[in-house]
Design an enzyme around this catalytic site. Structure first.
Site, PDB file in Angstrom:
ATOM      1  CG  ASP A 135      -1.947   1.111   1.216  1.00  0.00           C
ATOM      2  OD1 ASP A 135      -2.320   1.533   0.123  1.00  0.00           O
ATOM      3  OD2 ASP A 135      -2.333   1.575   2.303  1.00  0.00           O
ATOM      4  CB  CYS A 190     -17.200  -1.859 -16.465  1.00  0.00           C
ATOM      5  SG  CYS A 190     -16.161  -1.733 -15.004  1.00  0.00           S
ATOM      6  CB  CYS A 193     -22.018  -2.131 -15.464  1.00  0.00           C
ATOM      7  SG  CYS A 193     -22.379  -1.923 -13.713  1.00  0.00           S
ATOM      8  CB  CYS A 196     -19.418   1.816  -9.007  1.00  0.00           C
ATOM      9  SG  CYS A 196     -18.651   1.979 -10.611  1.00  0.00           S
ATOM     10  CB  CYS A 200     -20.471   7.470  -5.745  1.00  0.00           C
ATOM     11  SG  CYS A 200     -19.397   8.488  -4.722  1.00  0.00           S
ATOM     12  CB  CYS A 216     -13.501   9.549  -2.439  1.00  0.00           C
ATOM     13  SG  CYS A 216     -13.518   7.851  -1.853  1.00  0.00           S
ATOM     14  CB  CYS A 246     -17.886   2.338  -5.633  1.00  0.00           C
ATOM     15  SG  CYS A 246     -16.333   2.570  -4.782  1.00  0.00           S
TER      16      CYS A 246
HETATM   17 FE1  SF4 Z   1     -17.699  -1.717 -13.398  1.00  0.00          FE
HETATM   18 FE2  SF4 Z   1     -18.684  -0.153 -11.501  1.00  0.00          FE
HETATM   19 FE3  SF4 Z   1     -20.306  -1.820 -12.806  1.00  0.00          FE
HETATM   20 FE4  SF4 Z   1     -18.506  -2.781 -11.095  1.00  0.00          FE
HETATM   21  S1  SF4 Z   1     -20.262  -1.459 -10.606  1.00  0.00           S
HETATM   22  S2  SF4 Z   1     -18.938  -3.554 -13.166  1.00  0.00           S
HETATM   23  S3  SF4 Z   1     -16.810  -1.338 -11.373  1.00  0.00           S
HETATM   24  S4  SF4 Z   1     -19.176  -0.080 -13.669  1.00  0.00           S
HETATM   25 FE1  SF4 Z   2     -17.950   7.012  -3.685  1.00  0.00          FE
HETATM   26 FE2  SF4 Z   2     -15.591   6.867  -2.493  1.00  0.00          FE
HETATM   27 FE3  SF4 Z   2     -17.685   5.577  -1.479  1.00  0.00          FE
HETATM   28 FE4  SF4 Z   2     -16.595   4.711  -3.731  1.00  0.00          FE
HETATM   29  S1  SF4 Z   2     -15.593   4.772  -1.725  1.00  0.00           S
HETATM   30  S2  SF4 Z   2     -18.777   4.988  -3.323  1.00  0.00           S
HETATM   31  S3  SF4 Z   2     -15.981   6.651  -4.656  1.00  0.00           S
HETATM   32  S4  SF4 Z   2     -17.465   7.791  -1.675  1.00  0.00           S
END
Ligand code: SF4
Ligand code: SF4
Length: 378
Positions: A135, A190, A193, A196, A200, A216, A246
Site C-alpha cells: 500500500d 465493466c 454497467c 458504482c 456513490c 470520496c 462502489c
Molecule cells: Fe464496473 Fe462499476 Fe459496474 Fe462494477 S459497478 S462492473 S466497477 S461499472
Molecule cells: Fe464514492 Fe468513495 Fe464511497 Fe466509492 S468509496 S462509493 S468513490 S465515496
C-alpha cells in the site's frame, strides 16, 4: 533454474504462505500509467501531495527499485460476513469499511511478502534481490495488478478479478530476477454497467475510471487531516471510516465476492457497527486501547471523532446533544468545530445554549466560525 520452473515454485510457495492471488508482471510502466500525471494535474488527489512528489518513480517500477525486472503481485481476500442489516443501517451506529474490521493489513501482509522474498532469495542463493511493499510503496498497485493478470480495473478504479471480485488487499515484491509473466486481463470488463458511478453517495467520480478523491468518503474520513468540507458532511451519512458502496453495488462482487479465510481479518465486533455515542466519548487512552492493531488508529483520535461528530449530526437525534456538548469543549479544535456543526444540525434549546456558551470562550478562529454558522442553523 529456468524462469518458468522458478515461477511455478514461487507461486506454490505464495499459496503455502496463504496468499489467495499471485501474478507476475515485467517491471515496466503499466498501461495508462501516464494517467497518474493527468489525475494529479486535475487536483483530484486533494491533500495527498506525497503522490505527486514521486510520480515518476510510481510510474516506472525500475525507478522505485533500480535493477528491478519483475513485479510479483500478491492478493489477500479481506471480506467478512456482513452484520445484521438492522445494525448496519442504524444511523446511531457508525459504518466502517470492511477492510478495517480486522487487524491492520500492513502489519499482516508485509511479513508474509518478506517471507516470500526470503524464500526466493534462498532459492537463488543471494540476498537483497528487491523490495516488498504493501500500500505505501512508490508503485501503482492496481495497474501493476492488472498487468500481472490479477484482474481488470473497473470504472470504480478498483482491481476486479473476474472470478473473485475486488475485496482483496494487494502487496508487491519488486525483484531483479527474470520470471515467467502472466497475461494481463483484458480491459473493459465493466461493459455498459455504471452502477458504482450512480451509487456513490458523494458523486465522487468525475467520470468512468476517474475518481475525484476530494469528494470520496474514504479520502474525507481517512486521508484528510483537516475539516471535512461543510457541503459534503450531510452526504457522509453514518460512514465514519471509509466507504464500500462502489464495491457493494458491483455485480462482480455480488456474483463472485469471496470471503476471507485469514483469521487476522475476522471482524472485531466492536469495529463493525459501533455506537456513535460510545465513540464520541473516547479519550486518548481509550482510543489507543480500542484501536490498537487496527488500521483505524491511522486517523488518530481527532480524525475519528471528527467523523463521528458528523455522523451524529446526520443522525439528528437530540439524544446526542449531551455528548456533543462535551465534544464541543474538547482540547482538539477539529473535534470542537465538527461538534458545533452537529449541534447546529440537531438544533433545539439545549444545543443552542451549548453553542452560545462555547462561543463566548472560544479562541480558535475556525471553531468560532463553525459555531457562528451552527448558531445560525440551530
Ligand atoms: Fe464496473 Fe462499476 Fe459496474 Fe462494477 S459497478 S462492473 S466497477 S461499472
Ligand atoms: Fe464514492 Fe468513495 Fe464511497 Fe466509492 S468509496 S462509493 S468513490 S465515496
Amino acid at each position: 533454474m529456468h524462469a518458468g520452473e522458478l515461477t511455478r515454485a514461487l507461486k506454490v510457495e505464495a499459496e503455502r504462505l496463504g496468499f489467495d492471488l499471485v501474478g507476475i508482471a515485467p517491471a515496466t510502466p503499466p498501461p495508462h500509467a501516464e494517467r497518474l500525471a493527468e489525475w494529479l494535474a486535475a487536483g483530484y488527489a486533494g491533500e495527498m501531495a506525497w503522490l505527486a512528489r514521486n510520480a515518476a518513480r510510481r510510474i516506472d517500477p525500475r525507478q522505485a527499485v533500480p535493477g528491478a525486472r519483475s513485479v510479483i503481485v500478491c492478493g489477500v481476500h479481506y471480506r467478512a460476513a456482513e452484520p445484521d442489516p438492522a445494525l448496519w443501517n442504524d444511523p446511531a451506529r457508525g459504518r466502517i469499511s470492511r477492510y478495517a474490521w480486522g487487524d491492520d493489513y500492513h502489519d499482516i501482509l508485509l511479513p508474509k511478502l518478506r517471507a516470500l522474498q526470503a524464500w526466493l532469495e534462498g532459492r537463488l542463493g543471494r540476498a537483497q534481490i528487491g523490495r516488498s511493499y504493501v500500500d505505501t510503496g512508490p508503485v501503482l498497485e492496481r495497474p501493476l495488478g492488472a498487468l500481472a493478470g490479477l484482474g481488470f480495473q473497473g470504472k470504480n478504479t478498483l482491481l476486479i478479478h473476474p472470478r473473485q471480485g475486488s475485496w482483496f488487499f494487494l502487496g508487491e515484491i519488486l525483484v531483479d530476477v527474470e520470471l515467467h509473466y502472466d497475461a494481463p486481463q483484458p480491459i473493459g470488463g465493466c461493459g455498459g454497467c455504471t452502477r458504482c458511478l450512480r451509487a456513490c453517495p458523494t458523486q465522487a467520480f468525475a467520470g468512468p475510471y476517474v475518481l475525484d478523491a476530494r469528494r470520496c468518503i474514504s479520502y474525507l474520513t481517512i486521508e484528510l487531516k483537516g475539516p471535512i468540507p461543510r457541503e459534503l458532511r450531510p452526504l457522509l451519512g453514518n460512514h465514519i471510516y471509509g466507504c464500500d458502496v462502489c464495491q457493494e453495488v458491483c455485480p462482480w462482487n455480488q456474483r463472485w465476492g469471496r470471503f476471507s479465510a485469514w483469521p487476522e481479518f475476522r471482524p472485531d465486533p466492536e469495529r463493525v457497527a459501533p455506537r456513535l455515542l460510545d465513540l464520541i466519548r473516547l479519550d486518548d487512552e481509550q482510543f489507543r486501547a480500542r484501536f490498537r492493531g487496527s488500521p483505524i488508529k491511522r486517523t488518530k483520535r481527532r480524525g475519528l471523532l471528527r467523523n463521528v461528530a458528523v455522523a451524529l449530526g446526520n443522525w439528528g437525534d437530540p439524544l446526542a446533544v449531551p455528548a456533543l456538548t462535551t465534544a464541543l469543549n474538547d482540547h482538539e479544535p477539529l473535534i470542537r468545530g465538527h461538534a458545533a456543526w452537529a449541534l447546529g444540525r440537531i438544533g433545539g434549546a439545549a444545543a443552542r445554549r451549548a453553542l452560545e456558551t462555547r462561543y463566548a470562550g472560544e479562541t480558535d478562529g475556525w471553531v468560532r466560525d463553525e459555531i457562528a454558522l451552527a448558531l445560525a442553523e440551530a
